[in-house]
Design an enzyme around this catalytic site. Structure first.
Site, PDB file in Angstrom:
ATOM      1  N   ASP A  87      14.028  90.543 -51.739  1.00 23.81           N
ATOM      2  CA  ASP A  87      15.370  90.347 -51.210  1.00 23.81           C
ATOM      3  C   ASP A  87      15.398  89.021 -50.473  1.00 23.81           C
ATOM      4  O   ASP A  87      14.393  88.600 -49.899  1.00 23.81           O
ATOM      5  CB  ASP A  87      15.770  91.490 -50.259  1.00 23.81           C
ATOM      6  CG  ASP A  87      17.261  91.538 -50.015  1.00 23.81           C
ATOM      7  OD1 ASP A  87      17.938  92.350 -50.670  1.00 23.81           O
ATOM      8  OD2 ASP A  87      17.762  90.750 -49.183  1.00 23.81           O
ATOM      9  N   ASP A 101      21.084  94.768 -57.678  1.00 22.32           N
ATOM     10  CA  ASP A 101      22.089  95.408 -56.813  1.00 22.32           C
ATOM     11  C   ASP A 101      22.742  94.289 -55.997  1.00 22.32           C
ATOM     12  O   ASP A 101      22.365  94.023 -54.861  1.00 22.32           O
ATOM     13  CB  ASP A 101      21.410  96.444 -55.917  1.00 22.32           C
ATOM     14  CG  ASP A 101      22.402  97.301 -55.163  1.00 22.32           C
ATOM     15  OD1 ASP A 101      23.598  97.238 -55.483  1.00 22.32           O
ATOM     16  OD2 ASP A 101      21.974  98.033 -54.246  1.00 22.32           O
ATOM     17  N   CYS A 143      28.407  97.943 -54.878  1.00 23.38           N
ATOM     18  CA  CYS A 143      29.130  99.014 -54.175  1.00 23.38           C
ATOM     19  C   CYS A 143      30.562  98.533 -53.948  1.00 23.38           C
ATOM     20  O   CYS A 143      31.124  98.692 -52.866  1.00 23.38           O
ATOM     21  CB  CYS A 143      28.441  99.397 -52.861  1.00 23.38           C
ATOM     22  SG  CYS A 143      28.184  98.046 -51.708  1.00 23.38           S
TER      23      CYS A 143
END
Length: 433
Positions: free
Chosen positions: A277, A315, A368
């Site tokens: 990340d 993601d 999301c």
């Protein structure tokens, strides 16, 4: 009050709440949960609370101090959403009061708690539906307008209602396929839980108790807190009709590691999960969770070598419009310009990953967000520029009850049909040759 004042001054709610709770002394579990709920509710219902304040002659622009604005919202929230009267609200907000400085006298706050409120006039004209929903569910007008262009009114009302309420806690039973055994173990401990049928390992607490966190089952690492949509995204990483056991999977936007843990359970002890990340702080949280769960198949190489992996989960950073129930302050910080910037970042990230994967490898692109600009549009734009990739339908081989969120080739987990937040996923495969 300290949390909401910090939010009004620009601090993220999650960080402000963590600071306030860390500095608080003598609070029990129930009190801490009330603080967290109240702080989220003040951001969640901002538009409706301010409408009521304006009716009573206290529009937000009239207050000289941020503390005054927070006091007005809290008083109205206790009245309108908790059903409390001045006898209960007064001791909480009267001088010397929970915050100083302030310019509002006790009589002003008493008026906010007791004066009659009129039902706002129903909007008329072509924008009536948008105005009504934006007010009812405390959403910015521009965002409601955009959502109304995407979803029919019935779907939109359910979606906005779900994103405007305190979310339930959902869990993933582990290892995969052991939900029934986990449910039985929790039942023996007197914890009220139930299966969530739209995901194979999902369950939720069916009462307001938090006893599950003290259960032997939780302490034995048989449970992980995880939204249902997040669990379905991990499921979307499974190749059609196959498993991930023994494969190498990369989670390039691992964040705090929620999906990393799910992937680790699917690849098993013989597989590998490579997590990375761009945020070192969030990745440190993932490292800690991996250590807690004892998952030796997870490593954190930098950079993540993508050339030999079988599946890559992207993601992507997004607007978080599907997570507004958990982070309600974000809806007041978003803008149409920010959505465009997210789309550019997502497209660049997907292209960057695609350039490195081997033929036959799969990329699962996920967000999301409930906005097509960050979902379908990103995938379709990518496929136009990358003819060496194909869209592989999500949900092939899934049990019928797990396909509730499948929409054509995509996973589109929208509440309330899928409980929890809103999520999207698409699976792309690099063609051989």
């Amino acid at each position: 009050m300290e949390t909401h004042i910090a939010v009004l001054k620009g601090e993220p709610l999650k960080a402000a709440l963590a600071t306030a709770l860390r500095e608080a002394e003598g609070l029990g579990g129930q009190e801490r949960r009330f603080v967290a709920l109240a702080a989220r509710e003040l951001s969640r219902h901002t538009r409706l609370l301010d409408l009521a304040a304006r009716q009573l002659g206290h529009s937000p622009g009239k207050h000289a101090l941020t503390e005054d604005q927070a006091l007005v919202r809290y008083t109205l929230w206790r009245r309108l959403f908790c059903g409390e009267g001045w006898a209960r609200i007064g001791p909480e907000v009267k001088l010397p009061g929970p915050v100083r400085p302030r310019t509002l006298h006790d009589a002003v706050l008493e008026g906010l708690a007791t004066k009659p409120l009129e039902e706002p006039a129903a909007p008329e004209g072509p924008e009536a539906v948008v105005e009504r929903l934006a007010t009812r569910y405390s959403f910015p007008g521009w965002l409601t307008q955009r959502l109304a262009q995407v979803y029919p009114e019935g779907t939109l009302a359910g979606l906005m209602a779900s994103l405007d309420e305190e979310p339930s806690l959902h869990f993933r039973a582990r290892p995969p396929g052991t939900r029934d055994a986990v449910l039985a173990a929790l039942a023996e401990e007197g914890v009220a839980v139930e299966a969530v049928t739209c995901a194979p390992d999902a369950l939720r607490v069916s009462d307001s108790s938090h006893r599950i966190f003290e259960s032997k089952t939780m302490k034995a690492r048989r449970l992980q807190v995880q939204d249902v949509g997040s669990q379905l995204i991990v499921l979307a990483c499974l190749p059609p009709g196959a498993s991930l056991t023994g494969l190498t999977v990369a989670d390039v936007c691992a964040g705090a590691g929620g999906k990393t843990l799910g992937l680790a359970d699917l690849v098993g002890a013989k597989g590998k999960v490579l997590a990375g990340d761009r945020s070192k702080r969030r990745l440190s949280d993932a490292r800690e969770r991996v250590r807690e769960f004892g998952l030796k198949q997870v490593t954190f190489p930098h950079p993540v070598p993508l050339e030999a992996v079988d599946v890559v989960l992207v993601d992507a950073p997004c607007s978080g419009t599907g997570s507004l129930a958990r982070e309600p302050d974000q809806k007041w910080k978003l803008s149409a310009k920010a959505i465009t910037e997210f789309q550019a970042t997502q497209s660049a990230l997907l292209a960057e990953v695609a350039a490195k994967v081997k033929p036959g490898a799969r990329i699962v692109y996920a967000t999301c967000s409930v906005l097509p600009e960050e979902n379908d549009a990103v995938v379709e734009g990518f496929l136009k520029k990358h003819p060496d990739f194909a869209l592989e339908p999500v949900g092939e081989g899934w049990a019928p009850e797990h396909q509730v969120g499948v929409d054509g080739p995509y996973l589109r987990a929208l509440p309330p049909r899928i409980p929890g937040g809103g999520f999207f996923a698409a699976r792309l495969v690099r063609k051989a040759g």
